[in-house]
Write an enzyme that holds these catalytic residues in place. Structure first.
Site, mmCIF file in Angstrom:
data_model
loop_
_atom_site.group_PDB
_atom_site.id
_atom_site.type_symbol
_atom_site.label_atom_id
_atom_site.label_comp_id
_atom_site.label_asym_id
_atom_site.label_seq_id
_atom_site.Cartn_x
_atom_site.Cartn_y
_atom_site.Cartn_z
ATOM 1 N N ASP A 73 0.868 -1.172 0.000
ATOM 2 C CA ASP A 73 0.000 0.000 0.000
ATOM 3 C C ASP A 73 0.907 1.224 0.000
ATOM 4 O O ASP A 73 1.557 1.515 1.006
ATOM 5 C CB ASP A 73 -0.903 0.001 1.232
ATOM 6 C CG ASP A 73 -1.930 1.128 1.209
ATOM 7 O OD1 ASP A 73 -1.695 2.144 0.521
ATOM 8 O OD2 ASP A 73 -2.963 1.009 1.897
ATOM 9 N N VAL A 74 0.959 1.932 -1.118
ATOM 10 C CA VAL A 74 1.930 3.024 -1.251
ATOM 11 C C VAL A 74 1.614 4.212 -0.364
ATOM 12 O O VAL A 74 2.432 5.120 -0.220
ATOM 13 C CB VAL A 74 2.063 3.489 -2.725
ATOM 14 C CG1 VAL A 74 2.552 2.364 -3.615
ATOM 15 C CG2 VAL A 74 0.757 4.094 -3.230
ATOM 16 N N ASN A 100 3.872 4.375 -10.625
ATOM 17 C CA ASN A 100 2.682 4.311 -11.455
ATOM 18 C C ASN A 100 1.369 4.298 -10.683
ATOM 19 O O ASN A 100 0.333 4.645 -11.236
ATOM 20 C CB ASN A 100 2.785 3.048 -12.331
ATOM 21 C CG ASN A 100 1.496 2.717 -13.048
ATOM 22 O OD1 ASN A 100 1.076 3.454 -13.949
ATOM 23 N ND2 ASN A 100 0.858 1.623 -12.653
ATOM 24 N N TYR A 168 -7.602 15.261 -8.891
ATOM 25 C CA TYR A 168 -6.694 14.533 -9.772
ATOM 26 C C TYR A 168 -5.725 15.492 -10.456
ATOM 27 O O TYR A 168 -4.507 15.249 -10.507
ATOM 28 C CB TYR A 168 -7.504 13.752 -10.802
ATOM 29 C CG TYR A 168 -6.675 12.844 -11.674
ATOM 30 C CD1 TYR A 168 -6.215 11.624 -11.193
ATOM 31 C CD2 TYR A 168 -6.341 13.198 -12.978
ATOM 32 C CE1 TYR A 168 -5.450 10.773 -11.976
ATOM 33 C CE2 TYR A 168 -5.585 12.360 -13.773
ATOM 34 C CZ TYR A 168 -5.141 11.154 -13.273
ATOM 35 O OH TYR A 168 -4.382 10.320 -14.068
ATOM 36 N N LYS A 172 -1.578 15.589 -10.044
ATOM 37 C CA LYS A 172 -0.646 15.377 -11.142
ATOM 38 C C LYS A 172 0.263 16.588 -11.362
ATOM 39 O O LYS A 172 1.400 16.439 -11.819
ATOM 40 C CB LYS A 172 -1.404 15.010 -12.416
ATOM 41 C CG LYS A 172 -2.085 13.646 -12.334
ATOM 42 C CD LYS A 172 -1.097 12.531 -12.005
ATOM 43 C CE LYS A 172 -1.738 11.165 -12.008
ATOM 44 N NZ LYS A 172 -0.756 10.083 -11.738
#
Length: 263
Positions: A73-74, A100, A168, A172
């Site tokens: 789990d990042v 990713n 989002y 990014k």
């Protein structure tokens, strides 16, 4: 932490330094899976990370060569540290990270956004990306020979927003800042970074594009998509560049998607 080793139990230390070792997050599906398969076919040994052990195993079954699956789990610091510890224990080093893992939130006006959904985007796309980059840099600085490459999965939303996509888009833009910072800070240690900005690859996450999504002019229209294999081959090329060369920012997109004119 459960480790699923699907290939050899041991690797000769002398052989390890001749291998190309990559860590891939979000490797259980979509872009991560496609990149894992392509890198393995190009001779890379892989540490595959993702939340679902079975999905990682399915990816590994499609790959060639030496593959290690590590449920991760990042968003948790200890889980990310374990991912890199186990990869280094198995392979001896890390030459490349494909950063990713990412999620999105429902397309709603900012004032209607559920904070838990927005927080999940930030936790994965920003915190998770940063934690993985931190551990990769730590490993790349300490290994011999020193150095390596981090490829962050950005998005065309890193510079051209879609309507009702603030969490989002914000996440990014943060990835772009991280990419630039690693390029600068890693220079003295043989570490560099790059970012691949992807538009409408065919994955489960882009299914809505085919049926119709909100456009900047308020209409709902379907958008062209491209084979995810084009993304995978681009990452393989970026990862395979010699240490003295880098492609800092690369955009790959479906040719006729309505990016230009959007922002």
């Amino acid at each position: 932490m459960q480790i699923i080793d699907l290939r050899l139990e041991g690797v000769n230390i002398g052989m390890e330094l001749k291998l190309k070792i990559a860590v891939i997050t979000g490797a259980g599906s979509g872009i991560g899976r496609a990149v894992a398969v392509a890198l393995s076919q190009a001779g890379w040994s892989l540490g595959l990370a993702g939340r679902r052990a079975e999905a990682l195993k399915d990816t590994a079954d499609l790959c060639a060569g030496d593959i290690l699956c590590i449920p991760t789990d990042v968003t948790y610091e200890a889980s990310v540290a374990g991912l890199f510890d186990q990869t280094i224990t198995r392979f001896g080093r890390v030459d490349m990270l494909f950063n990713n893992a990412g999620v999105s939130a429902p397309a709603v006006p900012l004032e209607d956004l559920d904070w838990a959904q927005a927080r999940a985007v930030i936790d994965t796309n920003v915190t998770g990306t940063m934690l993985c980059a931190r551990e990769a840099v730590r490993a790349m600085k300490s290994q011999t020979p020193q150095g390596g490459r981090i490829i962050n999965n950005g998005s065309i939303s890193a510079y051209a927003p879609r309507p009702h996509a603030a969490p989002y888009v914000m996440s990014k833009h943060a990835v772009t800042g991280l990419t630039k910072s690693i390029i600068l800070d890693g220079r003295a240690f043989g570490i560099t970074a790059a970012q691949i900005d992807i538009g409408n690859a065919v994955t489960d996450m882009s299914e809505a594009m085919a049926s119709g999504v909100l456009q900047a002019d308020g209409t709902i229209r379907s958008e062209p998509r491209m084979d995810v294999a084009h993304v995978a081959s681009t990452v393989v090329h970026m990862a395979g560049l010699p240490p003295e060369a880098n492609m800092p920012f690369v955009t790959i997109m479906a040719t006729n998607m309505p990016l230009y004119g959007r922002g």
